[in-house]
Design a protein around this motif. Structure first.
Motif, PDB file in Angstrom:
ATOM      1  N   ILE A  57      51.223  30.483  35.776  1.00 42.85           N
ATOM      2  CA  ILE A  57      49.831  30.366  35.376  1.00 42.85           C
ATOM      3  C   ILE A  57      49.135  29.540  36.437  1.00 42.85           C
ATOM      4  O   ILE A  57      49.574  28.438  36.774  1.00 42.85           O
ATOM      5  CB  ILE A  57      49.691  29.678  33.993  1.00 42.85           C
ATOM      6  CG1 ILE A  57      50.561  30.378  32.937  1.00 42.85           C
ATOM      7  CG2 ILE A  57      48.220  29.628  33.579  1.00 42.85           C
ATOM      8  CD1 ILE A  57      50.217  31.818  32.652  1.00 42.85           C
ATOM      9  N   ARG A  58      48.048  30.082  36.984  1.00 45.50           N
ATOM     10  CA  ARG A  58      47.340  29.404  38.070  1.00 45.50           C
ATOM     11  C   ARG A  58      45.856  29.701  37.992  1.00 45.50           C
ATOM     12  O   ARG A  58      45.420  30.604  37.258  1.00 45.50           O
ATOM     13  CB  ARG A  58      47.903  29.836  39.420  1.00 45.50           C
ATOM     14  CG  ARG A  58      47.767  31.324  39.681  1.00 45.50           C
ATOM     15  CD  ARG A  58      48.175  31.703  41.097  1.00 45.50           C
ATOM     16  NE  ARG A  58      48.151  33.130  41.314  1.00 45.50           N
ATOM     17  CZ  ARG A  58      47.071  33.869  41.502  1.00 45.50           C
ATOM     18  NH1 ARG A  58      45.871  33.324  41.490  1.00 45.50           N
ATOM     19  NH2 ARG A  58      47.152  35.168  41.710  1.00 45.50           N
ATOM     20  N   ASN A  59      45.065  28.953  38.755  1.00 43.24           N
ATOM     21  CA  ASN A  59      43.630  29.215  38.851  1.00 43.24           C
ATOM     22  C   ASN A  59      43.404  30.537  39.575  1.00 43.24           C
ATOM     23  O   ASN A  59      44.173  30.911  40.466  1.00 43.24           O
ATOM     24  CB  ASN A  59      42.927  28.098  39.622  1.00 43.24           C
ATOM     25  CG  ASN A  59      42.877  26.810  38.839  1.00 43.24           C
ATOM     26  OD1 ASN A  59      42.615  26.816  37.649  1.00 43.24           O
ATOM     27  ND2 ASN A  59      43.136  25.708  39.502  1.00 43.24           N
ATOM     28  N   GLU A  60      42.349  31.225  39.200  1.00 41.70           N
ATOM     29  CA  GLU A  60      42.015  32.470  39.902  1.00 41.70           C
ATOM     30  C   GLU A  60      41.610  32.175  41.331  1.00 41.70           C
ATOM     31  O   GLU A  60      41.148  31.074  41.650  1.00 41.70           O
ATOM     32  CB  GLU A  60      40.895  33.233  39.191  1.00 41.70           C
ATOM     33  CG  GLU A  60      39.502  32.742  39.481  1.00 41.70           C
ATOM     34  CD  GLU A  60      38.422  33.708  39.019  1.00 41.70           C
ATOM     35  OE1 GLU A  60      37.419  33.837  39.740  1.00 41.70           O
ATOM     36  OE2 GLU A  60      38.545  34.332  37.947  1.00 41.70           O
ATOM     37  N   ALA A 120      39.316  41.713  41.385  1.00 41.87           N
ATOM     38  CA  ALA A 120      39.490  43.122  41.001  1.00 41.87           C
ATOM     39  C   ALA A 120      40.624  43.271  39.985  1.00 41.87           C
ATOM     40  O   ALA A 120      40.511  44.034  39.014  1.00 41.87           O
ATOM     41  CB  ALA A 120      39.763  43.984  42.228  1.00 41.87           C
ATOM     42  N   ALA A 121      41.695  42.526  40.168  1.00 43.55           N
ATOM     43  CA  ALA A 121      42.824  42.601  39.236  1.00 43.55           C
ATOM     44  C   ALA A 121      42.432  42.044  37.873  1.00 43.55           C
ATOM     45  O   ALA A 121      42.839  42.589  36.834  1.00 43.55           O
ATOM     46  CB  ALA A 121      44.023  41.842  39.801  1.00 43.55           C
ATOM     47  N   ILE A 122      41.650  40.967  37.845  1.00 47.95           N
ATOM     48  CA  ILE A 122      41.187  40.407  36.575  1.00 47.95           C
ATOM     49  C   ILE A 122      40.335  41.429  35.829  1.00 47.95           C
ATOM     50  O   ILE A 122      40.489  41.625  34.622  1.00 47.95           O
ATOM     51  CB  ILE A 122      40.407  39.093  36.802  1.00 47.95           C
ATOM     52  CG1 ILE A 122      41.356  37.989  37.257  1.00 47.95           C
ATOM     53  CG2 ILE A 122      39.643  38.682  35.551  1.00 47.95           C
ATOM     54  CD1 ILE A 122      40.660  36.741  37.774  1.00 47.95           C
ATOM     55  N   GLU A 123      39.461  42.107  36.554  1.00 46.43           N
ATOM     56  CA  GLU A 123      38.630  43.135  35.927  1.00 46.43           C
ATOM     57  C   GLU A 123      39.499  44.254  35.354  1.00 46.43           C
ATOM     58  O   GLU A 123      39.303  44.691  34.221  1.00 46.43           O
ATOM     59  CB  GLU A 123      37.627  43.707  36.927  1.00 46.43           C
ATOM     60  CG  GLU A 123      36.699  44.719  36.303  1.00 46.43           C
ATOM     61  CD  GLU A 123      35.558  45.133  37.219  1.00 46.43           C
ATOM     62  OE1 GLU A 123      35.075  46.263  37.041  1.00 46.43           O
ATOM     63  OE2 GLU A 123      35.150  44.337  38.076  1.00 46.43           O
ATOM     64  N   VAL A 182      44.817  32.800  35.646  1.00 45.22           N
ATOM     65  CA  VAL A 182      45.517  34.080  35.632  1.00 45.22           C
ATOM     66  C   VAL A 182      46.995  33.839  35.373  1.00 45.22           C
ATOM     67  O   VAL A 182      47.554  32.795  35.730  1.00 45.22           O
ATOM     68  CB  VAL A 182      45.341  34.880  36.943  1.00 45.22           C
ATOM     69  CG1 VAL A 182      43.896  35.270  37.159  1.00 45.22           C
ATOM     70  CG2 VAL A 182      45.882  34.130  38.138  1.00 45.22           C
ATOM     71  N   ALA A 183      47.616  34.828  34.734  1.00 46.00           N
ATOM     72  CA  ALA A 183      49.065  34.875  34.606  1.00 46.00           C
ATOM     73  C   ALA A 183      49.536  35.789  35.732  1.00 46.00           C
ATOM     74  O   ALA A 183      49.186  36.968  35.776  1.00 46.00           O
ATOM     75  CB  ALA A 183      49.467  35.433  33.251  1.00 46.00           C
ATOM     76  N   ASP A 184      50.278  35.218  36.656  1.00 49.39           N
ATOM     77  CA  ASP A 184      50.728  35.905  37.864  1.00 49.39           C
ATOM     78  C   ASP A 184      52.228  36.158  37.743  1.00 49.39           C
ATOM     79  O   ASP A 184      53.013  35.221  37.618  1.00 49.39           O
ATOM     80  CB  ASP A 184      50.416  35.003  39.057  1.00 49.39           C
ATOM     81  CG  ASP A 184      50.846  35.565  40.393  1.00 49.39           C
ATOM     82  OD1 ASP A 184      51.935  36.153  40.489  1.00 49.39           O
ATOM     83  OD2 ASP A 184      50.095  35.375  41.367  1.00 49.39           O
ATOM     84  N   VAL A 221      48.760  39.743  35.429  1.00 51.11           N
ATOM     85  CA  VAL A 221      49.069  40.436  34.182  1.00 51.11           C
ATOM     86  C   VAL A 221      48.298  39.863  32.998  1.00 51.11           C
ATOM     87  O   VAL A 221      48.351  40.407  31.891  1.00 51.11           O
ATOM     88  CB  VAL A 221      50.587  40.425  33.884  1.00 51.11           C
ATOM     89  CG1 VAL A 221      51.356  41.188  34.963  1.00 51.11           C
ATOM     90  CG2 VAL A 221      51.116  39.007  33.739  1.00 51.11           C
ATOM     91  N   GLY A 222      47.558  38.761  33.220  1.00 51.11           N
ATOM     92  CA  GLY A 222      46.771  38.158  32.159  1.00 51.11           C
ATOM     93  C   GLY A 222      45.690  37.265  32.724  1.00 51.11           C
ATOM     94  O   GLY A 222      45.747  36.848  33.881  1.00 51.11           O
ATOM     95  N   HIS A 223      44.688  36.958  31.891  1.00 51.82           N
ATOM     96  CA  HIS A 223      43.556  36.135  32.325  1.00 51.82           C
ATOM     97  C   HIS A 223      42.897  35.479  31.121  1.00 51.82           C
ATOM     98  O   HIS A 223      42.848  36.063  30.037  1.00 51.82           O
ATOM     99  CB  HIS A 223      42.519  37.005  33.047  1.00 51.82           C
ATOM    100  CG  HIS A 223      41.273  36.275  33.399  1.00 51.82           C
ATOM    101  ND1 HIS A 223      40.094  36.421  32.699  1.00 51.82           N
ATOM    102  CD2 HIS A 223      41.024  35.376  34.376  1.00 51.82           C
ATOM    103  CE1 HIS A 223      39.172  35.646  33.245  1.00 51.82           C
ATOM    104  NE2 HIS A 223      39.704  34.996  34.257  1.00 51.82           N
ATOM    105  N   VAL A 224      42.385  34.268  31.327  1.00 53.71           N
ATOM    106  CA  VAL A 224      41.567  33.604  30.314  1.00 53.71           C
ATOM    107  C   VAL A 224      40.427  32.890  31.030  1.00 53.71           C
ATOM    108  O   VAL A 224      40.604  32.381  32.141  1.00 53.71           O
ATOM    109  CB  VAL A 224      42.374  32.626  29.434  1.00 53.71           C
ATOM    110  CG1 VAL A 224      42.904  31.448  30.224  1.00 53.71           C
ATOM    111  CG2 VAL A 224      41.544  32.160  28.247  1.00 53.71           C
TER     112      VAL A 224
END
Length: 140
Positions: free
Chosen positions: A5-8, A14-17, A52-54, A60-63
């Motif tokens: 889990i890290r900062n975007e 594009a991956a977050i979208e 993001v979950a990297d 593979v995930g985002h909040v």
């Protein structure tokens, strides 16, 4: 699988979208605008926290957490959401990891309060119906 889990970063946009669109694609509780909301908040400089979950280089995930304005009460409130996980990776604890990493640290660091926005049926059944409050304290 090495989930981090890290900062975007700018290269994640594009991956977050794509993750956000996929995560809400079949959801009945949405108008499918979540990716537009995240992008608008980012362009307006209003993403206070975007994690993001990297998994080995793949998002593979985002909040997202962003400031909100309430008609009453203090000005230091933040909305949490959307929380997105790729459908094929849901129910593997990724969303929980995104939530657990941002809530206590964010509240302690900012001394702010927040609430969950756009609560899905999944969130309603798995997350406690409480508000995380100042300094990581939980109130019913």
């Amino acid at each position: 699988m090495t989930l981090k889990i890290r900062n975007e970063t700018a290269s994640d946009v594009a991956a977050i979208e794509a993750v956000t669109i996929a995560a809400f694609h079949d959801a009945e509780h949405t108008s499918h605008t979540e990716h537009f909301i995240v992008n608008a908040l980012r362009h307006a400089g209003q993403l206070t926290l975007s994690l993001v979950a990297d998994d080995d280089g793949a998002v593979v995930g985002h909040v997202a957490i962003s400031p909100i304005r309430l008609s009453i009460g203090p000005a230091d409130w933040f909305g949490l959401g959307p929380l997105s996980v790729l459908p094929q990776r849901q129910r593997q604890g990724i969303g929980v990891q995104l939530m657990n990493l941002n809530r206590p640290g964010f509240c302690r660091q900012s001394r702010a309060s927040y609430f969950l926005s756009n609560r899905s049926p999944y969130e309603q059944s798995t997350l406690p119906r409480r508000i995380q409050d100042r300094g990581g304290q939980t109130n019913p």
